[in-house]
Design a protein around this motif. Structure first.
Motif, PDB file in Angstrom:
ATOM      1  N   HIS A   3       0.802  -1.217   0.000  1.00 45.30           N
ATOM      2  CA  HIS A   3       0.000   0.000   0.000  1.00 45.30           C
ATOM      3  C   HIS A   3       0.835   1.266   0.000  1.00 45.30           C
ATOM      4  O   HIS A   3       0.343   2.336   0.316  1.00 45.30           O
ATOM      5  CB  HIS A   3      -0.948  -0.004   1.203  1.00 45.30           C
ATOM      6  N   THR A   4       2.117   1.165  -0.368  1.00 51.46           N
ATOM      7  CA  THR A   4       2.951   2.362  -0.436  1.00 51.46           C
ATOM      8  C   THR A   4       2.834   2.979  -1.828  1.00 51.46           C
ATOM      9  O   THR A   4       2.635   2.268  -2.818  1.00 51.46           O
ATOM     10  CB  THR A   4       4.422   2.032  -0.136  1.00 51.46           C
ATOM     11  N   PRO A   5       2.950   4.293  -1.931  1.00 50.21           N
ATOM     12  CA  PRO A   5       2.889   4.931  -3.250  1.00 50.21           C
ATOM     13  C   PRO A   5       4.001   4.428  -4.167  1.00 50.21           C
ATOM     14  O   PRO A   5       5.088   4.069  -3.717  1.00 50.21           O
ATOM     15  CB  PRO A   5       3.076   6.419  -2.925  1.00 50.21           C
ATOM     16  N   ILE A   6       3.702   4.413  -5.459  1.00 46.66           N
ATOM     17  CA  ILE A   6       4.634   3.956  -6.487  1.00 46.66           C
ATOM     18  C   ILE A   6       4.986   5.182  -7.322  1.00 46.66           C
ATOM     19  O   ILE A   6       4.120   5.771  -7.961  1.00 46.66           O
ATOM     20  CB  ILE A   6       3.964   2.877  -7.373  1.00 46.66           C
ATOM     21  N   LEU A  13       1.527   6.674  -7.982  1.00 46.79           N
ATOM     22  CA  LEU A  13       0.317   5.874  -7.936  1.00 46.79           C
ATOM     23  C   LEU A  13       0.093   5.508  -6.476  1.00 46.79           C
ATOM     24  O   LEU A  13       0.968   4.923  -5.845  1.00 46.79           O
ATOM     25  CB  LEU A  13       0.469   4.618  -8.796  1.00 46.79           C
ATOM     26  N   CYS A  14      -1.082   5.869  -5.969  1.00 49.95           N
ATOM     27  CA  CYS A  14      -1.384   5.681  -4.550  1.00 49.95           C
ATOM     28  C   CYS A  14      -2.605   4.794  -4.396  1.00 49.95           C
ATOM     29  O   CYS A  14      -3.514   4.839  -5.229  1.00 49.95           O
ATOM     30  CB  CYS A  14      -1.678   7.026  -3.894  1.00 49.95           C
ATOM     31  N   PRO A  15      -2.643   4.011  -3.324  1.00 49.86           N
ATOM     32  CA  PRO A  15      -3.849   3.208  -3.078  1.00 49.86           C
ATOM     33  C   PRO A  15      -5.079   4.117  -3.018  1.00 49.86           C
ATOM     34  O   PRO A  15      -5.014   5.236  -2.488  1.00 49.86           O
ATOM     35  CB  PRO A  15      -3.580   2.574  -1.711  1.00 49.86           C
ATOM     36  N   LYS A  16      -6.184   3.659  -3.589  1.00 53.96           N
ATOM     37  CA  LYS A  16      -7.423   4.425  -3.560  1.00 53.96           C
ATOM     38  C   LYS A  16      -7.867   4.599  -2.112  1.00 53.96           C
ATOM     39  O   LYS A  16      -7.690   3.716  -1.287  1.00 53.96           O
ATOM     40  CB  LYS A  16      -8.539   3.707  -4.331  1.00 53.96           C
ATOM     41  N   SER A  17      -8.451   5.761  -1.839  1.00 53.27           N
ATOM     42  CA  SER A  17      -8.997   6.023  -0.517  1.00 53.27           C
ATOM     43  C   SER A  17     -10.316   6.776  -0.670  1.00 53.27           C
ATOM     44  O   SER A  17     -10.622   7.296  -1.748  1.00 53.27           O
ATOM     45  CB  SER A  17      -8.014   6.826   0.328  1.00 53.27           C
ATOM     46  N   ARG A  18     -11.062   6.842   0.399  1.00 52.55           N
ATOM     47  CA  ARG A  18     -12.342   7.543   0.367  1.00 52.55           C
ATOM     48  C   ARG A  18     -12.163   9.022   0.016  1.00 52.55           C
ATOM     49  O   ARG A  18     -13.077   9.635  -0.526  1.00 52.55           O
ATOM     50  CB  ARG A  18     -13.072   7.394   1.690  1.00 52.55           C
ATOM     51  N   SER A  19     -11.004   9.580   0.287  1.00 54.62           N
ATOM     52  CA  SER A  19     -10.779  10.988  -0.054  1.00 54.62           C
ATOM     53  C   SER A  19     -10.757  11.205  -1.572  1.00 54.62           C
ATOM     54  O   SER A  19     -10.900  12.336  -2.042  1.00 54.62           O
ATOM     55  CB  SER A  19      -9.486  11.505   0.577  1.00 54.62           C
ATOM     56  N   ASP A  20     -10.605  10.128  -2.352  1.00 50.67           N
ATOM     57  CA  ASP A  20     -10.645  10.226  -3.814  1.00 50.67           C
ATOM     58  C   ASP A  20     -12.078  10.295  -4.349  1.00 50.67           C
ATOM     59  O   ASP A  20     -12.299  10.691  -5.491  1.00 50.67           O
ATOM     60  CB  ASP A  20      -9.980   8.997  -4.456  1.00 50.67           C
ATOM     61  N   LYS A  70      -1.530  10.750  -8.719  1.00 51.54           N
ATOM     62  CA  LYS A  70      -1.324  12.065  -8.108  1.00 51.54           C
ATOM     63  C   LYS A  70      -0.014  12.646  -8.609  1.00 51.54           C
ATOM     64  O   LYS A  70       0.948  11.921  -8.846  1.00 51.54           O
ATOM     65  CB  LYS A  70      -1.313  11.943  -6.585  1.00 51.54           C
ATOM     66  N   THR A  71       0.002  13.956  -8.768  1.00 53.19           N
ATOM     67  CA  THR A  71       1.239  14.616  -9.194  1.00 53.19           C
ATOM     68  C   THR A  71       2.230  14.608  -8.033  1.00 53.19           C
ATOM     69  O   THR A  71       1.843  14.757  -6.873  1.00 53.19           O
ATOM     70  CB  THR A  71       0.984  16.066  -9.637  1.00 53.19           C
ATOM     71  N   ASP A  74       2.634  18.460  -6.370  1.00 55.80           N
ATOM     72  CA  ASP A  74       1.706  19.040  -5.387  1.00 55.80           C
ATOM     73  C   ASP A  74       0.668  18.054  -4.853  1.00 55.80           C
ATOM     74  O   ASP A  74      -0.233  18.444  -4.115  1.00 55.80           O
ATOM     75  CB  ASP A  74       1.011  20.270  -5.963  1.00 55.80           C
ATOM     76  N   GLY A  75       0.774  16.786  -5.238  1.00 54.06           N
ATOM     77  CA  GLY A  75      -0.164  15.779  -4.726  1.00 54.06           C
ATOM     78  C   GLY A  75      -1.569  15.880  -5.279  1.00 54.06           C
ATOM     79  O   GLY A  75      -2.505  15.309  -4.732  1.00 54.06           O
ATOM     80  N   CYS A  76      -1.735  16.593  -6.402  1.00 51.92           N
ATOM     81  CA  CYS A  76      -3.052  16.764  -7.013  1.00 51.92           C
ATOM     82  C   CYS A  76      -3.529  15.440  -7.610  1.00 51.92           C
ATOM     83  O   CYS A  76      -2.800  14.789  -8.362  1.00 51.92           O
ATOM     84  CB  CYS A  76      -2.970  17.841  -8.093  1.00 51.92           C
ATOM     85  N   HIS A  77      -4.751  15.038  -7.278  1.00 51.92           N
ATOM     86  CA  HIS A  77      -5.361  13.816  -7.811  1.00 51.92           C
ATOM     87  C   HIS A  77      -5.851  14.115  -9.229  1.00 51.92           C
ATOM     88  O   HIS A  77      -6.802  14.860  -9.416  1.00 51.92           O
ATOM     89  CB  HIS A  77      -6.519  13.399  -6.896  1.00 51.92           C
ATOM     90  N   ILE A  78      -5.165  13.535 -10.233  1.00 49.53           N
ATOM     91  CA  ILE A  78      -5.474  13.871 -11.633  1.00 49.53           C
ATOM     92  C   ILE A  78      -6.141  12.729 -12.390  1.00 49.53           C
ATOM     93  O   ILE A  78      -6.590  12.924 -13.508  1.00 49.53           O
ATOM     94  CB  ILE A  78      -4.220  14.342 -12.390  1.00 49.53           C
ATOM     95  N   GLY A  79      -6.176  11.539 -11.811  1.00 52.74           N
ATOM     96  CA  GLY A  79      -6.779  10.415 -12.515  1.00 52.74           C
ATOM     97  C   GLY A  79      -6.687   9.138 -11.709  1.00 52.74           C
ATOM     98  O   GLY A  79      -6.329   9.143 -10.532  1.00 52.74           O
ATOM     99  N   ASN A  80      -7.017   8.044 -12.381  1.00 51.50           N
ATOM    100  CA  ASN A  80      -7.024   6.725 -11.747  1.00 51.50           C
ATOM    101  C   ASN A  80      -6.498   5.692 -12.734  1.00 51.50           C
ATOM    102  O   ASN A  80      -6.575   5.878 -13.947  1.00 51.50           O
ATOM    103  CB  ASN A  80      -8.447   6.329 -11.354  1.00 51.50           C
TER     104      ASN A  80
END
Length: 179
Positions: A3-6, A13-20, A70-71, A74-80
Motif C-alpha cells: 500500500h505504499t505509493p509507487i 500511484l497511490c492506493p485508492k482512498s475515500r478521499s478520492d 497524483k502529481t 503538489d499531490g493533485c489527484h489527476i486520474g485513476n
C-alpha cells in the motif's frame, strides 16, 4: 498488496482512498470521460456513490487493484488506473487508465502513469503479459500506449463500439527499457 505509493517521474500511484471519492464522482458524471472508458455516466447521487465506493483491497492476491494518480509536485489527484482481471495462474492482467483532470491531458502525465503502472505490474506483482483495450477512435490513448511499448493484437466489437486490443509481454518491456 503493498500500500505504499509507487513513484514515476512526475506522478505517483497511490492506493485508492475515500478521499478520492469526490473527484472520482465528478469524473464519473462526465459523459465524455465515461464514453472514452466505454462506461455509462454515473446517474446516482454522491451519497449513493460514496456508499458503494471501495478502497484498495487488503487481499494478498486480488483480482483488481485500484490506484489514484497524483502529481509528485503538489499531490493533485489527476486520474485513476487499475490492474484488473488478474490471472495469477497465467501471470496475465489487464490495465486501464483515466486522466480525469483535463488540465493534465497532452502533457505526458498519462504516459508516465502508464509506464509506472506497467513496471509495477511486471516487477512487483509478477505478471508476464499485460493487455488493454481502448476505443478505436481514441488516438491519444493509442499513441500513449504505443509509447509505453504496447502493440495492437486484435479488435473487439462490444455494444456497437470497436475497441483496439493491445498487449505487452515482459520480454518486450525489458527490451524497450534497455533502449
Amino acid at each position: 498488496m503493498n500500500h505504499t505509493p509507487i513513484s514515476g517521474k512526475r506522478i505517483c500511484l497511490c492506493p485508492k482512498s475515500r478521499s478520492d471519492a469526490p473527484q472520482d464522482y465528478i469524473w464519473g458524471k462526465d459523459a465524455e470521460l465515461a464514453a472514452l472508458n466505454g462506461l455509462p455516466t454515473i446517474r446516482g447521487t454522491f451519497v449513493q456513490y460514496v456508499t458503494q465506493f471501495k478502497s484498495t483491497q487488503d487481499d494478498a492476491r486480488p483480482s483488481r487493484v485500484w490506484l489514484s494518480i497524483k502529481t509528485i509536485s503538489d499531490g493533485c489527484h489527476i486520474g485513476n488506473c487499475t490492474i484488473y482481471d488478474i490471472d495469477w495462474d497465467n501471470s496475465e492482467a489487464q490495465l486501464g487508465i483515466t486522466i480525469g483532470d483535463r488540465c493534465y491531458w497532452g502533457q505526458g502525465y498519462g504516459e508516465d502513469a502508464f509506464k509506472t503502472l506497467a513496471g509495477y505490474t511486471f516487477h512487483n506483482i509478477g505478471m508476464r503479459r499485460l493487455h488493454l483495450k481502448t476505443q478505436e477512435q481514441n488516438m491519444r490513448a493509442i499513441k500513449c500506449f504505443q509509447k509505453c511499448g504496447f502493440t495492437p493484437c486484435g479488435s473487439l466489437l462490444k455494444a456497437n463500439i470497436t475497441y483496439i486490443l493491445m498487449q505487452l509481454c515482459f520480454e518486450d518491456y525489458v527490451s524497450t527499457q534497455l533502449r
